[in-house]
Design an enzyme around this catalytic site. Structure first.
Site, mmCIF file in Angstrom:
data_model
loop_
_atom_site.group_PDB
_atom_site.id
_atom_site.type_symbol
_atom_site.label_atom_id
_atom_site.label_comp_id
_atom_site.label_asym_id
_atom_site.label_seq_id
_atom_site.Cartn_x
_atom_site.Cartn_y
_atom_site.Cartn_z
ATOM 1 N N LYS A 62 -125.021 -51.469 36.157
ATOM 2 C CA LYS A 62 -125.119 -51.619 34.698
ATOM 3 C C LYS A 62 -125.410 -53.045 34.235
ATOM 4 C CE LYS A 62 -121.961 -47.927 33.268
ATOM 5 N NZ LYS A 62 -120.876 -47.640 32.319
ATOM 6 N N ASP A 90 -122.227 -46.293 25.319
ATOM 7 C CA ASP A 90 -120.777 -46.073 25.441
ATOM 8 C C ASP A 90 -120.035 -46.297 24.117
ATOM 9 O OD1 ASP A 90 -120.514 -45.187 28.021
ATOM 10 O OD2 ASP A 90 -120.146 -47.161 28.889
#
Ligand code: NAP
Length: 280
Positions: free
Chosen positions: A68, A101
């Site tokens: 990520k 997220d």
């Protein structure tokens, strides 16, 4: 009919629930020309691992652990990804990397009628998930306290959000100080309580919960964590992190396809998958 491909890269990635969730949404919408794959890409070939799906006509990918942060150098991170310091979704059509997220958490809190704006909210943890949570909550106008086992990481998180996004409303505390401060919502962004350590909780045993508090536990394996049980036993409300998982995926789905996915189908298939997983 040419298949429109999307997928997830990670290492390992076999445990990912994203393929089953996205493919169920495609099936429910009759989008039979779309398919979602999981691709295991070791860190040392990340650049190649990113180029290959793009060259093979993939429209976009999700990115999971451990890529990520590293992937940010190969895509154009948008404002959210830059502030959160991580990319979990890429659109190959413009090479933009974003992070869904924070939206996943906020959308799930709102779907559960949890108040955010102007509220005092405690975030437990200072890793990647906490950074997305603090970013999202501050953007929604909450007053945020951060408590983390390693205080220096919490200090760094608050400082980075100040520097990267101009978000100043987060203060770092100990758990005792936070309990005195009082809050309407506790968001657990630590991995404490995650299977197989299901008896562990990030909340000190015996420390009272503020009256009427809600716990949102990002951990979704198990569905009812020790922290959630503690909170309910003290008269509070508890919500598990499965809805966030579905809703962060839903934001990516809509970005790639332009179609709003059936969130109930996504949540339902995740619940079914997790019920099959070991419970102890
Ligand atoms: P991470 O970057 O590795 O951060 C882990 C955090 O947990 C750190 O704050 C760490 O504290 C803390 N921690 C770990 N073990 C601890 C212990 N024994 N006692 C106290 N604190 C401890 O992980 P992440 O990516 O942020 O993910 C955190 C959790 O959120 C994971 O369980 C993940 O599955 C979940 N998550 C869920 C969703 C969802 O959609 N529901 C999305 C993202 C993440 P230190 O800084 O002191 O090490």
């Amino acid at each position: 009919m040419a298949v429109k491909r999307v997928g997830v890269i990670g290492f390992p990635v076999e445990h990912s629930l994203s393929p089953v969730m996205h493919n169920a949404a495609f099936a429910a919408l009759g989008m039979t020309d779309w398919h979602y794959d999981a691709m295991s890409i070791p860190p040392d070939i990340l650049r190649l691992g990113l180029r290959e799906p793009k060259n093979h006509g993939y429209i976009g990918i999700n990115v999971t652990v451990p890529h990520k942060e590293a992937i940010m150098q190969y895509v154009r991170p948008d404002e959210k990804a830059r502030a959160i310091g991580a990319v979990n979704t890429v659109d190959f059509r413009n090479n933009i990397g974003t992070n869904t997220d924070a939206d996943g958490l906020i959308n799930d809190l709102l779907a559960n009628d949890v108040l955010i704006k102007g509220e005092r909210i405690l975030v437990l943890g200072a890793g990647g998930a906490a950074r997305a949570a603090v970013y999202g909550l501050l953007r929604e106008g909450a007053n945020v306290a951060i408590v983390n086992r390693t205080k220096s990481r919490a200090d760094k998180l608050a400082a980075q959000l100040r520097a990267s996004a101009g978000l100043t409303g987060a203060q770092v505390m100990t758990l005792d100080q936070a309990a005195d401060w009082g809050m309407s919502l506790i968001v657990n962004c630590t991995s404490v309580g995650l299977h197989p350590h299901i008896k562990q909780s990030p909340w000190i045993h015996g420390l009272p919960f503020p009256e009427g508090v809600t716990v949102y536990d990002m951990v979704y394996r198990p569905a009812n964590t020790a922290l959630m049980q503690q909170c309910v036993a003290h008269g509070g409300r508890a919500i598990g992190g499965l809805g966030m998982l579905a809703r962060q995926g839903a934001v990516a789905f809509e970005l790639w396809t332009g179609v709003e996915p059936p969130i109930d189908v996504m949540i339902g298939v995740l619940q079914a998958e997790l019920e099959q997983a070991p419970k102890d």
